[in-house]
Design a protein around this motif. Structure first.
Motif, mmCIF file in Angstrom:
data_model
loop_
_atom_site.group_PDB
_atom_site.id
_atom_site.type_symbol
_atom_site.label_atom_id
_atom_site.label_comp_id
_atom_site.label_asym_id
_atom_site.label_seq_id
_atom_site.Cartn_x
_atom_site.Cartn_y
_atom_site.Cartn_z
ATOM 1 N N GLN A 23 0.826 -1.218 0.000
ATOM 2 C CA GLN A 23 0.000 0.000 0.000
ATOM 3 C C GLN A 23 0.851 1.256 0.000
ATOM 4 O OE1 GLN A 23 -3.172 0.448 -0.325
ATOM 5 N NE2 GLN A 23 -3.976 -1.633 -0.095
ATOM 6 N N ARG A 24 1.991 1.208 0.688
ATOM 7 C CA ARG A 24 2.852 2.396 0.786
ATOM 8 C C ARG A 24 3.864 2.480 -0.361
ATOM 9 N NH1 ARG A 24 5.584 2.020 6.272
ATOM 10 N NH2 ARG A 24 6.421 4.039 5.624
ATOM 11 N N ARG A 25 3.702 1.595 -1.364
ATOM 12 C CA ARG A 25 4.568 1.598 -2.559
ATOM 13 C C ARG A 25 6.039 1.398 -2.209
ATOM 14 N NH1 ARG A 25 0.482 5.364 -3.258
ATOM 15 N NH2 ARG A 25 -0.766 5.127 -5.134
ATOM 16 N N LEU A 26 6.280 0.490 -1.260
ATOM 17 C CA LEU A 26 7.661 0.208 -0.837
ATOM 18 C C LEU A 26 8.241 -1.044 -1.478
ATOM 19 C CD1 LEU A 26 7.317 1.037 2.989
ATOM 20 C CD2 LEU A 26 8.367 2.447 1.191
ATOM 21 N N VAL A 27 7.475 -1.668 -2.395
ATOM 22 C CA VAL A 27 7.943 -2.929 -2.989
ATOM 23 C C VAL A 27 9.315 -2.756 -3.637
ATOM 24 C CG1 VAL A 27 7.475 -4.685 -4.749
ATOM 25 C CG2 VAL A 27 5.601 -3.795 -3.341
ATOM 26 N N GLY A 28 9.458 -1.707 -4.458
ATOM 27 C CA GLY A 28 10.725 -1.485 -5.159
ATOM 28 C C GLY A 28 11.879 -1.258 -4.196
ATOM 29 N N GLN A 29 11.633 -0.492 -3.155
ATOM 30 C CA GLN A 29 12.707 -0.209 -2.202
ATOM 31 C C GLN A 29 13.130 -1.456 -1.442
ATOM 32 O OE1 GLN A 29 13.270 3.543 -0.489
ATOM 33 N NE2 GLN A 29 11.192 4.245 -0.898
ATOM 34 N N VAL A 30 12.160 -2.326 -1.136
ATOM 35 C CA VAL A 30 12.517 -3.576 -0.439
ATOM 36 C C VAL A 30 13.340 -4.467 -1.368
ATOM 37 C CG1 VAL A 30 11.597 -5.699 0.578
ATOM 38 C CG2 VAL A 30 10.553 -3.486 1.140
ATOM 39 N N ILE A 31 12.866 -4.629 -2.605
ATOM 40 C CA ILE A 31 13.608 -5.458 -3.558
ATOM 41 C C ILE A 31 15.019 -4.895 -3.774
ATOM 42 C CG2 ILE A 31 13.734 -6.128 -6.006
ATOM 43 C CD1 ILE A 31 10.680 -6.498 -5.920
ATOM 44 N N HIS A 32 15.107 -3.573 -3.854
ATOM 45 C CA HIS A 32 16.409 -2.925 -4.081
ATOM 46 C C HIS A 32 17.423 -3.287 -2.996
ATOM 47 C CE1 HIS A 32 18.942 0.972 -4.429
ATOM 48 N NE2 HIS A 32 19.367 0.087 -5.284
ATOM 49 N N ARG A 33 16.986 -3.397 -1.747
ATOM 50 C CA ARG A 33 17.899 -3.744 -0.645
ATOM 51 C C ARG A 33 18.588 -5.085 -0.900
ATOM 52 N NH1 ARG A 33 17.412 -0.494 4.361
ATOM 53 N NH2 ARG A 33 16.220 1.281 3.597
ATOM 54 N N PHE A 34 17.790 -6.059 -1.356
ATOM 55 C CA PHE A 34 18.350 -7.406 -1.544
ATOM 56 C C PHE A 34 19.136 -7.498 -2.849
ATOM 57 C CE2 PHE A 34 14.528 -7.950 1.158
ATOM 58 C CZ PHE A 34 15.198 -8.261 2.321
ATOM 59 N N GLU A 35 18.698 -6.762 -3.857
ATOM 60 C CA GLU A 35 19.459 -6.735 -5.119
ATOM 61 C C GLU A 35 20.834 -6.103 -4.921
ATOM 62 O OE1 GLU A 35 16.973 -4.743 -8.079
ATOM 63 O OE2 GLU A 35 16.877 -6.666 -9.136
ATOM 64 N N ARG A 36 20.879 -4.975 -4.260
ATOM 65 C CA ARG A 36 22.162 -4.269 -4.142
ATOM 66 C C ARG A 36 23.124 -5.022 -3.250
ATOM 67 N NH1 ARG A 36 20.551 1.148 -0.522
ATOM 68 N NH2 ARG A 36 20.538 0.046 1.460
ATOM 69 N N ARG A 37 22.597 -5.846 -2.326
ATOM 70 C CA ARG A 37 23.470 -6.661 -1.497
ATOM 71 C C ARG A 37 24.166 -7.734 -2.331
ATOM 72 N NH1 ARG A 37 24.346 -7.117 4.442
ATOM 73 N NH2 ARG A 37 26.029 -8.627 4.434
ATOM 74 N N GLY A 38 23.497 -8.137 -3.423
ATOM 75 C CA GLY A 38 24.082 -9.134 -4.314
ATOM 76 C C GLY A 38 23.326 -10.449 -4.344
ATOM 77 N N PHE A 39 22.193 -10.524 -3.642
ATOM 78 C CA PHE A 39 21.427 -11.765 -3.647
ATOM 79 C C PHE A 39 20.695 -11.945 -4.974
ATOM 80 C CE2 PHE A 39 21.356 -11.159 1.164
ATOM 81 C CZ PHE A 39 22.364 -12.069 1.363
ATOM 82 N N LYS A 40 20.318 -13.187 -5.225
ATOM 83 C CA LYS A 40 19.684 -13.541 -6.490
ATOM 84 C C LYS A 40 18.193 -13.838 -6.270
ATOM 85 C CE LYS A 40 21.700 -16.855 -9.014
ATOM 86 N NZ LYS A 40 21.934 -18.258 -9.449
ATOM 87 N N LEU A 41 17.358 -13.184 -7.067
ATOM 88 C CA LEU A 41 15.911 -13.421 -7.003
ATOM 89 C C LEU A 41 15.587 -14.696 -7.768
ATOM 90 C CD1 LEU A 41 13.121 -12.229 -6.152
ATOM 91 C CD2 LEU A 41 13.131 -11.008 -8.345
ATOM 92 N N VAL A 42 14.921 -15.649 -7.146
ATOM 93 C CA VAL A 42 14.595 -16.899 -7.852
ATOM 94 C C VAL A 42 13.092 -17.168 -7.931
ATOM 95 C CG1 VAL A 42 16.827 -18.004 -7.415
ATOM 96 C CG2 VAL A 42 14.970 -18.354 -5.792
ATOM 97 N N GLY A 43 12.282 -16.358 -7.223
ATOM 98 C CA GLY A 43 10.830 -16.502 -7.311
ATOM 99 C C GLY A 43 10.158 -15.215 -6.869
ATOM 100 N N LEU A 44 9.052 -14.863 -7.549
ATOM 101 C CA LEU A 44 8.377 -13.587 -7.243
ATOM 102 C C LEU A 44 6.922 -13.659 -7.670
ATOM 103 C CD1 LEU A 44 8.650 -10.408 -6.621
ATOM 104 C CD2 LEU A 44 9.067 -10.190 -9.058
#
Ligand code: DAT
Ligand code: MG
Length: 151
Positions: free
Chosen positions: A16-37
């Motif tokens: 609701q607060r449109r934080l999806v991108g910011q949350v995903i960004h935290r894990f992406e910039r750390r270097g983790f790999k997204l495998v399901g969404l």
């Protein structure tokens, strides 16, 4: 470090607060790999299995209402020591006690609206991934920059 998977969800307040991108960004910039969404409306049945250890808690009815109040973004992330690292990045359950720089400290004020879920153990992660995802919706793919950091 062993390659692990963890289950992360952006809860309804985060969507609701449109934080999806910011949350995903935290894990992406750390270097983790997204495998399901996926984006989904959570059923009470799924939620009661997800939070099966909490059903007797006084806050459980409010937790069900909150978690089923709107869409959730469910994700599986992969990386070395990811379960523990994501818990650190998410921060204390109660945002008032979370360290600055964690997601919960940076984006929330109250334990009942703490934006994200992260699995708390390897066993918990495996259980939650199986509960929320079909195996064929989790992708095995090579990240070209990760041969040193996580394989
Ligand atoms: P976590 O989400 O950090 O793993 P948990 O598994 O103990 O924490 O609880 C699950 C969720 O339940 C939590 O993210 C928010 C809610 N919750 C926990 N304790 C609460 C409390 N005292 N009052 C209201 N909600 C609470
Ligand atoms: Mg928990």
């Amino acid at each position: 470090l062993a390659l692990e998977r963890t289950f992360i969800a952006v809860k309804p307040d985060g969507v609701q607060r449109r934080l999806v991108g910011q949350v995903i960004h935290r894990f992406e910039r750390r270097g983790f790999k997204l495998v399901g969404l996926k984006l989904l409306q959570v059923s009470k049945n799924l939620l009661s299995q997800h939070y099966c250890q909490l059903t007797k808690k006084p806050f459980y009815p409010d937790l069900v209402e909150y978690m089923t109040s709107g869409p959730v973004v469910a994700m599986v992330w992969e990386g070395p020591n990811i379960v523990q690292t994501c818990r650190m990045m998410v921060g204390h359950t109660n945002p008032a006690e979370a360290h600055a720089g964690t997601i919960r400290a940076d984006f929330s004020l109250h334990v009942s609206r703490n934006v994200v879920h992260a699995s708390d153990s390897l066993e918990g992660a495996q259980r939650e991934i199986m509960l929320w995802f079909d195996g064929h919706d989790l992708l095995k793919w090579d990240c070209i920059d990760q041969s040193v950091t996580s394989e």
